[in-house]
Design a protein around this motif. Sequence first.
Motif, PDB file in Angstrom:
ATOM      1  N   ASP A 151       4.145  10.045   4.033  1.00 22.87           N
ATOM      2  CA  ASP A 151       4.999  10.399   3.170  1.00 22.87           C
ATOM      3  C   ASP A 151       5.853  11.509   3.621  1.00 22.87           C
ATOM      4  O   ASP A 151       7.250  11.748   3.674  1.00 22.87           O
ATOM      5  CB  ASP A 151       4.318  10.735   1.632  1.00 22.87           C
ATOM      6  N   GLU A 157       0.775  -1.155  -0.118  1.00 23.79           N
ATOM      7  CA  GLU A 157      -0.122  -0.017   0.004  1.00 23.79           C
ATOM      8  C   GLU A 157       0.718   1.284  -0.052  1.00 23.79           C
ATOM      9  O   GLU A 157       1.858   1.340   1.083  1.00 23.79           O
ATOM     10  CB  GLU A 157      -0.869   0.003   1.311  1.00 23.79           C
ATOM     11  N   PRO A 158       0.699   2.031  -0.883  1.00 27.70           N
ATOM     12  CA  PRO A 158       1.468   3.602  -0.972  1.00 27.70           C
ATOM     13  C   PRO A 158       1.278   4.255   0.439  1.00 27.70           C
ATOM     14  O   PRO A 158       0.345   3.869   1.156  1.00 27.70           O
ATOM     15  CB  PRO A 158       0.982   4.424  -2.225  1.00 27.70           C
ATOM     16  N   LEU A 159       2.398   4.905   0.555  1.00 25.88           N
ATOM     17  CA  LEU A 159       2.380   5.905   1.795  1.00 25.88           C
ATOM     18  C   LEU A 159       1.109   6.725   1.702  1.00 25.88           C
ATOM     19  O   LEU A 159       1.064   7.374   0.342  1.00 25.88           O
ATOM     20  CB  LEU A 159       3.530   6.755   1.826  1.00 25.88           C
ATOM     21  N   ASP A 160       0.527   6.952   2.491  1.00 28.75           N
ATOM     22  CA  ASP A 160      -0.567   8.279   2.572  1.00 28.75           C
ATOM     23  C   ASP A 160       0.350   9.680   2.622  1.00 28.75           C
ATOM     24  O   ASP A 160       1.537   9.622   2.892  1.00 28.75           O
ATOM     25  CB  ASP A 160      -1.663   8.110   3.562  1.00 28.75           C
ATOM     26  N   THR A 161      -0.419  10.678   2.631  1.00 33.12           N
ATOM     27  CA  THR A 161       0.183  11.784   2.660  1.00 33.12           C
ATOM     28  C   THR A 161       0.880  12.517   3.954  1.00 33.12           C
ATOM     29  O   THR A 161       2.190  12.733   3.724  1.00 33.12           O
ATOM     30  CB  THR A 161      -0.889  13.168   2.417  1.00 33.12           C
TER      31      THR A 161
END
Length: 152
Positions: free
Chosen positions: A15, A8-12
């Motif tokens: 990040d 899962e990509p990093l959320d804002t």
Amino acid sequence: MPPVTALEPLDTDEDALVRALGRVMTVVPKLIDADLKRDAGISLTEYSTLMHLSESRDRRMRMSELAAACDLSLSGMTRAVARLEIEGFVRRFQCDEDGRGWFAALTAAGLARLEAAYPTHLEATRRRILDHFAGFDLAEVARVFDELSTAD
């Protein structure tokens, strides 16, 4: 290789934290180093070396242990200690037990140099780091940082 799983990509916020942490790890030591050089005439590496020696038993450490404590390579530590030795702040001597290792020992002049630089280091540490953590649980922050630095 382990199987690839969907990441899962990093959320804002994640990040932003990771990027800010990277900047902090790079910038803050440079800032404290500049403060020490400007106001006390000593580098952060030299200060850290003297500090670790002052806190060790008999104010001496094996070069390899000192390098690890200062997060330096052995060759980097050797260069730092050589500079301090020229100034009379540290002396090196061969280990009697095995004849292969070397010790670095803090001299009286080195302790005086550390004590003279301490107020600058303390002020820079407070201004550059601690003042920004007002209201935080410092013990918890330290625990998380320690956990990050010892994770494999």
